[in-house]
Design a protein around this motif. Structure first.
Motif, PDB file in Angstrom:
ATOM      1  N   LYS A   6     -28.288  13.904  29.434  1.00 49.14           N
ATOM      2  CA  LYS A   6     -28.002  12.752  28.582  1.00 49.14           C
ATOM      3  C   LYS A   6     -26.627  12.939  27.944  1.00 49.14           C
ATOM      4  N   VAL A   7     -25.789  11.932  28.075  1.00 47.10           N
ATOM      5  CA  VAL A   7     -24.394  12.005  27.624  1.00 47.10           C
ATOM      6  C   VAL A   7     -24.124  10.884  26.622  1.00 47.10           C
ATOM      7  N   THR A   8     -23.546  11.242  25.485  1.00 42.71           N
ATOM      8  CA  THR A   8     -23.049  10.247  24.536  1.00 42.71           C
ATOM      9  C   THR A   8     -21.529  10.322  24.482  1.00 42.71           C
ATOM     10  N   ILE A   9     -20.889   9.176  24.639  1.00 43.60           N
ATOM     11  CA  ILE A   9     -19.443   9.058  24.490  1.00 43.60           C
ATOM     12  C   ILE A   9     -19.186   8.394  23.142  1.00 43.60           C
ATOM     13  N   VAL A  10     -18.413   9.063  22.308  1.00 45.29           N
ATOM     14  CA  VAL A  10     -18.032   8.509  21.002  1.00 45.29           C
ATOM     15  C   VAL A  10     -16.512   8.430  20.973  1.00 45.29           C
ATOM     16  N   TYR A  11     -15.968   7.247  20.854  1.00 49.41           N
ATOM     17  CA  TYR A  11     -14.521   7.112  20.863  1.00 49.41           C
ATOM     18  C   TYR A  11     -14.065   6.218  19.713  1.00 49.41           C
ATOM     19  N   TYR A  12     -12.788   6.373  19.378  1.00 44.54           N
ATOM     20  CA  TYR A  12     -12.123   5.381  18.540  1.00 44.54           C
ATOM     21  C   TYR A  12     -10.909   4.873  19.301  1.00 44.54           C
ATOM     22  N   SER A  13     -10.683   3.567  19.224  1.00 44.30           N
ATOM     23  CA  SER A  13      -9.527   2.969  19.884  1.00 44.30           C
ATOM     24  C   SER A  13      -9.053   1.798  19.051  1.00 44.30           C
ATOM     25  N   SER A  14      -7.745   1.732  18.803  1.00 40.11           N
ATOM     26  CA  SER A  14      -7.211   0.579  18.086  1.00 40.11           C
ATOM     27  C   SER A  14      -6.769  -0.495  19.070  1.00 40.11           C
ATOM     28  N   THR A  15      -5.808  -0.182  19.928  1.00 36.70           N
ATOM     29  CA  THR A  15      -5.271  -1.217  20.813  1.00 36.70           C
ATOM     30  C   THR A  15      -5.885  -1.219  22.210  1.00 36.70           C
ATOM     31  N   GLY A  16      -6.855  -0.332  22.464  1.00 29.77           N
ATOM     32  CA  GLY A  16      -7.635  -0.452  23.698  1.00 29.77           C
ATOM     33  C   GLY A  16      -7.467   0.629  24.733  1.00 29.77           C
ATOM     34  N   THR A  17      -6.444   1.473  24.623  1.00 26.76           N
ATOM     35  CA  THR A  17      -6.225   2.485  25.647  1.00 26.76           C
ATOM     36  C   THR A  17      -7.361   3.499  25.687  1.00 26.76           C
ATOM     37  N   THR A  18      -7.717   4.051  24.534  1.00 26.63           N
ATOM     38  CA  THR A  18      -8.792   5.040  24.506  1.00 26.63           C
ATOM     39  C   THR A  18     -10.116   4.410  24.912  1.00 26.63           C
ATOM     40  N   ALA A  19     -10.319   3.148  24.570  1.00 29.61           N
ATOM     41  CA  ALA A  19     -11.533   2.439  24.982  1.00 29.61           C
ATOM     42  C   ALA A  19     -11.614   2.348  26.499  1.00 29.61           C
ATOM     43  N   GLU A  20     -10.490   2.096  27.151  1.00 25.10           N
ATOM     44  CA  GLU A  20     -10.504   1.987  28.611  1.00 25.10           C
ATOM     45  C   GLU A  20     -10.788   3.343  29.257  1.00 25.10           C
ATOM     46  N   VAL A  36     -26.264   7.719  29.950  1.00 27.93           N
ATOM     47  CA  VAL A  36     -25.073   7.682  29.101  1.00 27.93           C
ATOM     48  C   VAL A  36     -25.204   6.601  28.029  1.00 27.93           C
ATOM     49  N   ARG A  37     -24.710   6.920  26.841  1.00 27.80           N
ATOM     50  CA  ARG A  37     -24.541   5.945  25.761  1.00 27.80           C
ATOM     51  C   ARG A  37     -23.056   5.868  25.432  1.00 27.80           C
ATOM     52  N   LEU A  38     -22.479   4.687  25.560  1.00 29.32           N
ATOM     53  CA  LEU A  38     -21.081   4.463  25.190  1.00 29.32           C
ATOM     54  C   LEU A  38     -21.061   3.884  23.787  1.00 29.32           C
ATOM     55  N   THR A  39     -20.431   4.593  22.860  1.00 35.38           N
ATOM     56  CA  THR A  39     -20.405   4.169  21.465  1.00 35.38           C
ATOM     57  C   THR A  39     -18.992   4.302  20.905  1.00 35.38           C
ATOM     58  N   LYS A  40     -18.755   3.604  19.797  1.00 38.24           N
ATOM     59  CA  LYS A  40     -17.446   3.682  19.165  1.00 38.24           C
ATOM     60  C   LYS A  40     -17.611   4.113  17.710  1.00 38.24           C
ATOM     61  N   ALA A  41     -16.610   4.806  17.199  1.00 36.58           N
ATOM     62  CA  ALA A  41     -16.591   5.161  15.786  1.00 36.58           C
ATOM     63  C   ALA A  41     -16.341   3.906  14.967  1.00 36.58           C
ATOM     64  N   PRO A  42     -16.992   3.765  13.835  1.00 38.25           N
ATOM     65  CA  PRO A  42     -16.781   2.576  12.999  1.00 38.25           C
ATOM     66  C   PRO A  42     -15.317   2.430  12.567  1.00 38.25           C
ATOM     67  N   HIS A  60     -10.336  -5.252  19.276  1.00 34.30           N
ATOM     68  CA  HIS A  60     -11.434  -5.347  18.314  1.00 34.30           C
ATOM     69  C   HIS A  60     -12.451  -6.398  18.769  1.00 34.30           C
ATOM     70  N   ALA A  61     -11.950  -7.509  19.282  1.00 38.50           N
ATOM     71  CA  ALA A  61     -12.835  -8.570  19.753  1.00 38.50           C
ATOM     72  C   ALA A  61     -13.510  -8.200  21.070  1.00 38.50           C
ATOM     73  N   THR A  62     -12.738  -7.609  21.977  1.00 37.01           N
ATOM     74  CA  THR A  62     -13.256  -7.272  23.302  1.00 37.01           C
ATOM     75  C   THR A  62     -14.376  -6.235  23.241  1.00 37.01           C
TER      76      THR A  62
END
Length: 205
Positions: A6-20, A36-42, A60-62
Motif C-alpha cells: 500500500k502506497v500513499t503519495i503526499v505532495y504539495y504543488s503550487s503551479t502544477g509541476t510537482t502535481a504532475e 495507491v492513495r494520491l493526496t495533497k498537503a493542505p 488549484h482548480a485542476t
C-alpha cells in the motif's frame, strides 16, 4: 497477501509541476499492482495569493478533486512518497506543516519501518533540489523509517542526474514534465514497491 503493498503519495504543488510528477508516480505504482492513495498537503496560502498567479490558480482548480492528506493515509501505507517544490533549498511550508501533524503517529511508533522516498521540482537548474530532498529525509531518520532513494540503479537515473529522488526543472513553466522525468518517476515507483514487497515477505517468513 503479505506482498500486497500500500502506497500513499503526499505532495504539495503550487503551479502544477510537482502535481504532475505525483501523477506519474501514481501510474508507476499502479503498474506494479500495488494499492495507491494520491493526496495533497493542505494549502496554507491565502486565496488572494493563489489568484494573483494564473498558473497557481489553474492548478488549484485542476487538483480540487485530489483529497487532502491526513495522518490516517500515512498510517495505512507501507510506502510513503513525499513530493515538494524547493523553497530556498528546503521543503515547502505546506508539506512541512503536514509532516508536523504526524507527531501523534510518531509517538505511537506507527511511522517506524515504513519505506519512504521523495521527489522534487524547482524553477531553475541546481535550484536546491538535492538539499530539499536531504532536508526531507532528515524527518525520515527521525521516524525510524527505511529510506529508499532511487540512487543510480537504472540507466534513466544518469539522464535525470539525481540519485536522491525524481526531480524536474520547470524553468518558470517553460519546461514541461517530459520523458526523462516520467521515466525517472516510473523507476522510483517500481523500486520503492519492490523493496517494500521484499520487506513484507521477510516479515511474513
Amino acid at each position: 497477501m503479505s506482498e500486497n503493498v500500500k502506497v500513499t503519495i503526499v505532495y504539495y504543488s503550487s503551479t502544477g509541476t510537482t502535481a504532475e510528477v505525483a501523477r506519474e508516480l501514481e501510474k508507476g505504482v499502479l503498474a506494479t499492482g500495488a494499492e495507491v492513495r494520491l493526496t495533497k498537503a493542505p494549502e496554507l496560502a491565502p486565496v488572494s495569493a493563489i489568484e494573483s498567479n494564473p498558473a497557481w490558480a489553474a492548478n488549484h482548480a485542476t487538483t480540487s478533486d485530489v483529497p487532502e492528506a491526513s495522518p490516517d493515509d500515512v498510517a495505512w501505507a507501507d510506502v510513503i512518497l513525499f513530493g515538494t517544490p524547493t523553497r530556498f533549498g528546503n521543503v515547502s511550508a505546506q508539506l512541512k506543516q503536514f509532516i508536523d501533524t504526524l507527531g501523534g503517529l510518531w509517538a505511537e511508533g506507527k511511522l517506524v519501518d515504513k519505506v519512504y522516498s521523495g521527489f522534487v521540482s524547482s524553477s531553475s537548474l541546481h535550484g536546491g533540489q538535492e538539499t530539499t530532498l536531504q532536508s526531507l529525509y532528515t524527518s525520515v531518520h527521525h521516524f525510524g523509517g527505511i529510506l529508499v532513494a532511487p540512487g543510480f540503479t537504472d540507466p534513466v537515473k544518469y539522464d535525470d542526474g539525481n540519485p536522491y529522488g525524481t526531480s524536474h526543472v520547470d524553468a518558470q513553466g517553460a519546461n514541461p514534465v517530459g520523458d526523462v522525468t516520467r521515466a525517472s518517476a516510473k523507476h522510483q515507483a517500481q523500486r520503492v514497491v519492490e523493496i517494500a514487497r521484499r520487506l513484507k515477505a521477510g516479515q511474513a517468513a
